[in-house]
Design a protein around this motif. Sequence first.
Motif, PDB file in Angstrom:
ATOM      1  N   VAL A 108     -18.380 -57.512  -9.698  1.00 28.61           N
ATOM      2  CA  VAL A 108     -19.095 -58.445 -10.571  1.00 28.61           C
ATOM      3  C   VAL A 108     -18.202 -58.836 -11.742  1.00 28.61           C
ATOM      4  CG1 VAL A 108     -21.085 -58.735 -12.096  1.00 28.61           C
ATOM      5  CG2 VAL A 108     -21.331 -57.472  -9.943  1.00 28.61           C
ATOM      6  N   ALA A 109     -18.041 -60.138 -11.943  1.00 29.12           N
ATOM      7  CA  ALA A 109     -17.302 -60.647 -13.100  1.00 29.12           C
ATOM      8  C   ALA A 109     -18.261 -60.895 -14.257  1.00 29.12           C
ATOM      9  CB  ALA A 109     -16.565 -61.933 -12.746  1.00 29.12           C
ATOM     10  N   SER A 110     -19.448 -61.458 -13.931  1.00 30.15           N
ATOM     11  CA  SER A 110     -20.443 -61.709 -14.975  1.00 30.15           C
ATOM     12  C   SER A 110     -21.829 -61.824 -14.357  1.00 30.15           C
ATOM     13  CB  SER A 110     -20.118 -62.993 -15.744  1.00 30.15           C
ATOM     14  OG  SER A 110     -20.208 -64.108 -14.893  1.00 30.15           O
ATOM     15  N   VAL A 111     -22.838 -61.589 -15.205  1.00 26.31           N
ATOM     16  CA  VAL A 111     -24.233 -61.715 -14.799  1.00 26.31           C
ATOM     17  C   VAL A 111     -24.961 -62.465 -15.897  1.00 26.31           C
ATOM     18  CG1 VAL A 111     -26.358 -60.496 -14.197  1.00 26.31           C
ATOM     19  CG2 VAL A 111     -24.155 -59.502 -13.584  1.00 26.31           C
ATOM     20  N   ASP A 112     -25.688 -63.501 -15.538  1.00 25.91           N
ATOM     21  CA  ASP A 112     -26.531 -64.243 -16.487  1.00 25.91           C
ATOM     22  C   ASP A 112     -27.974 -63.903 -16.148  1.00 25.91           C
ATOM     23  OD1 ASP A 112     -28.106 -66.070 -17.891  1.00 25.91           O
ATOM     24  OD2 ASP A 112     -26.642 -67.686 -17.656  1.00 25.91           O
ATOM     25  N   THR A 169     -27.967 -65.377 -12.275  1.00 23.31           N
ATOM     26  CA  THR A 169     -26.726 -65.786 -11.626  1.00 23.31           C
ATOM     27  C   THR A 169     -25.706 -64.657 -11.680  1.00 23.31           C
ATOM     28  OG1 THR A 169     -27.124 -68.079 -12.239  1.00 23.31           O
ATOM     29  CG2 THR A 169     -24.880 -67.502 -11.634  1.00 23.31           C
ATOM     30  N   ILE A 170     -25.098 -64.393 -10.536  1.00 25.90           N
ATOM     31  CA  ILE A 170     -24.066 -63.368 -10.421  1.00 25.90           C
ATOM     32  C   ILE A 170     -22.772 -64.064 -10.038  1.00 25.90           C
ATOM     33  CG2 ILE A 170     -23.348 -61.276  -9.216  1.00 25.90           C
ATOM     34  CD1 ILE A 170     -26.391 -61.135  -8.300  1.00 25.90           C
ATOM     35  N   MET A 171     -21.708 -63.809 -10.808  1.00 25.66           N
ATOM     36  CA  MET A 171     -20.394 -64.324 -10.440  1.00 25.66           C
ATOM     37  C   MET A 171     -19.502 -63.142 -10.097  1.00 25.66           C
ATOM     38  SD  MET A 171     -17.501 -66.521 -12.471  1.00 25.66           S
ATOM     39  CE  MET A 171     -18.348 -68.074 -12.394  1.00 25.66           C
ATOM     40  N   GLU A 197     -15.623 -61.569  -9.065  1.00 25.58           N
ATOM     41  CA  GLU A 197     -14.259 -61.804  -9.529  1.00 25.58           C
ATOM     42  C   GLU A 197     -13.515 -62.810  -8.663  1.00 25.58           C
ATOM     43  OE1 GLU A 197     -12.363 -57.982  -9.965  1.00 25.58           O
ATOM     44  OE2 GLU A 197     -13.257 -57.695 -11.953  1.00 25.58           O
ATOM     45  N   THR A 252     -20.248 -67.566  -6.700  1.00 28.49           N
ATOM     46  CA  THR A 252     -21.413 -67.480  -7.568  1.00 28.49           C
ATOM     47  C   THR A 252     -22.680 -67.535  -6.726  1.00 28.49           C
ATOM     48  OG1 THR A 252     -20.190 -68.602  -9.312  1.00 28.49           O
ATOM     49  CG2 THR A 252     -22.574 -68.530  -9.546  1.00 28.49           C
ATOM     50  N   MET A 296     -23.574 -54.868 -14.059  1.00 29.08           N
ATOM     51  CA  MET A 296     -22.663 -55.009 -15.193  1.00 29.08           C
ATOM     52  C   MET A 296     -21.330 -55.528 -14.673  1.00 29.08           C
ATOM     53  SD  MET A 296     -24.378 -53.622 -17.808  1.00 29.08           S
ATOM     54  CE  MET A 296     -23.151 -53.148 -18.986  1.00 29.08           C
ATOM     55  N   PRO A 297     -20.587 -56.259 -15.496  1.00 23.55           N
ATOM     56  CA  PRO A 297     -19.233 -56.640 -15.085  1.00 23.55           C
ATOM     57  C   PRO A 297     -18.436 -55.402 -14.692  1.00 23.55           C
ATOM     58  CG  PRO A 297     -19.871 -57.864 -17.023  1.00 23.55           C
ATOM     59  CD  PRO A 297     -20.945 -56.823 -16.797  1.00 23.55           C
TER      60      PRO A 297
END
Length: 79
Positions: A27-31, A36-38, A40, A44, A57-58
């Motif tokens: 995981v690079a980021s979570v909104d 939304t999960i991005m 690495e 997305t 978590m990232p």
Amino acid sequence: MKKILATLAASVAMIGFAYAGEVEGTVASVDLETSTIMLETGETFVAQEGVDVEGLMPGSQVRIVYDDTTMEATDVQAL
């Protein structure tokens, strides 16, 4: 007649799975607002309603099952 209905039901179930994809990644980021999960890799995914993304978590390793026609995550599991 029962055999025809059983075959039809099995075929419909398989068609539903025909459009499913699966990916593992970091995981690079979570909104949380948009679910939304991005990853690495830059992929997305938007989690469908009812899919919990709050614990992500990232840096977390995840397996995401998604509908490859919409890229919506239907299941997210921490690894």
